[in-house]
Design an enzyme around this catalytic site. Structure first.
Site, mmCIF file in Angstrom:
data_model
loop_
_atom_site.group_PDB
_atom_site.id
_atom_site.type_symbol
_atom_site.label_atom_id
_atom_site.label_comp_id
_atom_site.label_asym_id
_atom_site.label_seq_id
_atom_site.Cartn_x
_atom_site.Cartn_y
_atom_site.Cartn_z
ATOM 1 N N ARG A 1 -111.374 15.665 46.845
ATOM 2 C CA ARG A 1 -109.927 15.632 46.541
ATOM 3 C C ARG A 1 -109.114 16.330 47.635
ATOM 4 O O ARG A 1 -108.057 16.899 47.352
ATOM 5 C CB ARG A 1 -109.612 16.291 45.187
ATOM 6 C CG ARG A 1 -110.352 15.744 44.010
ATOM 7 C CD ARG A 1 -109.941 14.341 43.616
ATOM 8 N NE ARG A 1 -110.800 13.933 42.535
ATOM 9 C CZ ARG A 1 -112.005 13.380 42.714
ATOM 10 N NH1 ARG A 1 -112.450 13.118 43.934
ATOM 11 N NH2 ARG A 1 -112.747 13.065 41.684
ATOM 12 N N SER B 1 -106.965 15.400 35.016
ATOM 13 C CA SER B 1 -107.597 16.732 35.049
ATOM 14 C C SER B 1 -106.594 17.757 35.548
ATOM 15 O O SER B 1 -106.066 17.624 36.646
ATOM 16 C CB SER B 1 -108.798 16.721 35.995
ATOM 17 O OG SER B 1 -109.706 15.736 35.579
ATOM 18 N N GLU C 1 -105.322 21.636 39.517
ATOM 19 C CA GLU C 1 -105.477 20.515 40.450
ATOM 20 C C GLU C 1 -104.141 19.770 40.554
ATOM 21 O O GLU C 1 -103.797 19.210 41.590
ATOM 22 C CB GLU C 1 -106.577 19.571 39.938
ATOM 23 C CG GLU C 1 -106.709 18.329 40.794
ATOM 24 C CD GLU C 1 -107.955 17.513 40.490
ATOM 25 O OE1 GLU C 1 -108.963 18.066 40.033
ATOM 26 O OE2 GLU C 1 -107.887 16.297 40.722
HETATM 27 C C1 LIG Z 1 -105.136 9.779 32.892
HETATM 28 C C2 LIG Z 1 -105.418 10.140 34.330
HETATM 29 C C3 LIG Z 1 -106.690 9.977 34.847
HETATM 30 C C4 LIG Z 1 -106.978 10.305 36.189
HETATM 31 N N1 LIG Z 1 -108.239 10.123 36.657
HETATM 32 C C5 LIG Z 1 -108.525 10.409 37.959
HETATM 33 C C6 LIG Z 1 -109.831 10.184 38.486
HETATM 34 O O1 LIG Z 1 -110.734 9.711 37.805
HETATM 35 N N2 LIG Z 1 -110.056 10.497 39.788
HETATM 36 C C7 LIG Z 1 -109.067 11.007 40.600
HETATM 37 O O2 LIG Z 1 -109.335 11.260 41.789
HETATM 38 N N3 LIG Z 1 -107.827 11.222 40.124
HETATM 39 C C8 LIG Z 1 -107.528 10.934 38.839
HETATM 40 N N4 LIG Z 1 -106.255 11.150 38.338
HETATM 41 C C9 LIG Z 1 -105.228 11.765 39.212
HETATM 42 C C10 LIG Z 1 -104.281 10.764 39.909
HETATM 43 O O3 LIG Z 1 -104.371 9.500 39.303
HETATM 44 C C11 LIG Z 1 -104.609 10.641 41.397
HETATM 45 O O4 LIG Z 1 -104.473 11.887 42.038
HETATM 46 C C12 LIG Z 1 -103.704 9.604 42.097
HETATM 47 O O5 LIG Z 1 -104.174 9.326 43.395
HETATM 48 C C13 LIG Z 1 -102.249 10.045 42.195
HETATM 49 O O6 LIG Z 1 -101.511 8.910 42.627
HETATM 50 P P1 LIG Z 1 -99.948 8.818 42.467
HETATM 51 O O7 LIG Z 1 -99.510 7.562 43.141
HETATM 52 O O8 LIG Z 1 -99.566 8.971 41.058
HETATM 53 O O9 LIG Z 1 -99.493 10.058 43.355
HETATM 54 P P2 LIG Z 1 -98.508 11.270 43.020
HETATM 55 O O10 LIG Z 1 -99.057 12.055 41.884
HETATM 56 O O11 LIG Z 1 -97.119 10.775 42.912
HETATM 57 O O12 LIG Z 1 -98.666 12.105 44.382
HETATM 58 C C14 LIG Z 1 -99.881 12.726 44.707
HETATM 59 C C15 LIG Z 1 -99.745 13.348 46.102
HETATM 60 O O13 LIG Z 1 -99.690 12.320 47.072
HETATM 61 C C16 LIG Z 1 -98.523 12.462 47.886
HETATM 62 N N5 LIG Z 1 -98.076 11.096 48.225
HETATM 63 C C17 LIG Z 1 -97.816 10.086 47.359
HETATM 64 N N6 LIG Z 1 -97.543 8.945 48.024
HETATM 65 C C18 LIG Z 1 -97.608 9.252 49.338
HETATM 66 C C19 LIG Z 1 -97.436 8.504 50.546
HETATM 67 N N7 LIG Z 1 -97.148 7.181 50.551
HETATM 68 N N8 LIG Z 1 -97.553 9.162 51.732
HETATM 69 C C20 LIG Z 1 -97.859 10.476 51.770
HETATM 70 N N9 LIG Z 1 -98.052 11.239 50.670
HETATM 71 C C21 LIG Z 1 -97.927 10.624 49.470
HETATM 72 C C22 LIG Z 1 -97.540 13.247 47.028
HETATM 73 O O14 LIG Z 1 -96.620 13.947 47.832
HETATM 74 C C23 LIG Z 1 -98.483 14.175 46.286
HETATM 75 O O15 LIG Z 1 -98.778 15.284 47.095
HETATM 76 C C24 LIG Z 1 -105.947 10.822 37.019
HETATM 77 C C25 LIG Z 1 -104.642 10.975 36.495
HETATM 78 C C26 LIG Z 1 -104.375 10.619 35.170
HETATM 79 C C27 LIG Z 1 -102.968 10.768 34.642
#
Ligand SMILES: Cc1cc2nc3c(=O)[nH]c(=O)nc-3n(C[C@H](O)[C@H](O)[C@H](O)COP(=O)(O)OP(=O)(O)OC[C@H]3O[C@@H](n4cnc5c(N)ncnc54)[C@H](O)[C@@H]3O)c2cc1C
Length: 333
Positions: free
Chosen positions: A162, A229, A329
């Protein structure tokens, strides 16, 4: 391009926290991104994806940026290893569904992870023995500091658990697209415990199985707000691990993984569960019954204060009982 002041972010974060930002800018192409006059925007500037790893702890005084760059380009579908260029605003799970539909292997174990492709490459998302770094060849970005485009090979992204160079850079790089390599040649990855017996005949069959497993364990963001998480799994010394074992209930076996170098990873979910937090409530927030690592917006009207208080109580209680410091996290904004 969408540009709105005093923008409501509640539908832009999966925790469904009610927060506003001074300005929200959504661009639909690389050209639109390059045309943004960053100097004129309220500061600080923060890029988000689907908001599924974020906790807005209050209103954001600056500008929230969002990518709506949505394209999937197959460079050559005839190759064994198919290069695919994907825009950062594509919903990750839509991409996985599409790849599985084409019979392409590689992403199926990462099914149903919320969020978008750009963030997936920032976070190095992982599940069931696979991380997105296993598929990434390169990442295209816009460098906010130099105000120019740049590209990174997977090695330069410095991926870890991560972790990535993008996270370390403090938001310097905006990811615009990701180059993935997926395989025409079958390569099921079913070594992870819990996947025994899964039908390995197609990426779609594995995707279906993983979706079914995930639905029994994790809240559906469409129904219950959360950011997945909430805490990282702590990595502790052997001496601290002995202390954890001493503090555990008599006869209980402490789950753990010994890492290279002798440090020990203990599941945060187990520590939280042992402190009796499963189902614990604080205002509208609660510890998820089926997975104590997840804090949920149980009533739909939990405030950031509710979540932060529950987080504080969990950290304090785990520290008091086991001497282990938990760290979130989920990114607090
Ligand atoms: C129910 C649930 C289950 C999940 N299960 C998992 C799992 O199994 N494994 C796992 O790894 N994660 C999991 N996650 C966490 C999450 O889904 C991941 O971290 C995901 O990649 C976040 O994506 P997001 O688009 O929502 O990013 P955001 O939460 O909006 O942003 C995450 C980070 O990325 C940065 N960011 C976003 N877009 C860009 C871009 N284009 N350029 C540069 N920086 C950017 C943001 O500034 C921030 O720091 C889970 C979350 C939920 C709610």
């Amino acid at each position: 391009m969408l540009k709105e002041y005093n923008f409501d972010l509640s539908s832009r974060n999966t925790f469904r926290m009610k927060a506003r930002c001074a300005c929200f800018v959504e661009y639909g192409s690389v050209d639109e991104l390059y045309s943004i006059d960053f100097d004129s925007l309220p500061k600080p500037v923060k890029h988000i994806g689907g908001g599924s790893n974020l906790l807005f702890t209050g209103d954001f005084p600056g500008t929230i940026l969002h990518s709506a760059i949505k394209y999937v380009k197959y460079v050559d579908l005839g190759l064994d290893e198919v290069p695919v260029v994907v825009g950062s605003g594509v919903v990750w799970d839509d991409l996985v569904a599409e790849l599985c539909g084409h019979g392409l292997w590689g992403a199926e174990n990462l099914s149903l992870i919320p969020g978008e492709v750009g963030a997936a490459a920032v976070q190095n998302i992982g599940a069931y023995g696979v991380e997105i770094k296993d598929l990434i060849s390169g990442v295209s970005c816009f460098d906010l500091q130099e105000k120019k485009p740049c590209k990174f090979s997977v090695g330069e992204c410095a991926y870890g658990y991560r972790e990535s160079m993008f996270k370390e850079s403090g938001g310097r790089y905006i990811i615009t697209s990701v180059l993935l390599r997926v395989s025409r040649v079958p390569r099921p990855r079913l070594e992870y415990k819990g996947l025994a017996g899964v039908d390995p005949s197609s990426p779609g069959a594995i995707r279906d199985a993983i979706i079914a497993i995930r639905r029994t364990k994790l809240p559906d963001p469409e129904e219950t707000g959360s950011a997945g998480s909430f805490f990282k799994n702590p990595v502790i010394t052997a001496a601290d691990f002995v202390r954890v074992c001493d503090a555990a209930a008599p006869g209980s076996i402490v789950p753990h993984y010994v890492l290279d170098g002798g440090m020990i990873k203990v599941p945060a979910a187990w520590l939280i569960d042992q402190c009796g937090f499963k189902g614990e409530k604080e205002g509208g927030a609660a510890v998820y019954e089926k997975q104590p690592l997840v804090i949920v917006n149980a009533t739909g009207s939990a405030t950031p204060g509710d979540v932060l208080e529950l987080e504080r109580r969990i950290i304090a209680t785990v520290h008091e009982k086991f001497g282990v410091e938990l760290h979130p996290e989920v990114e607090h904004i």
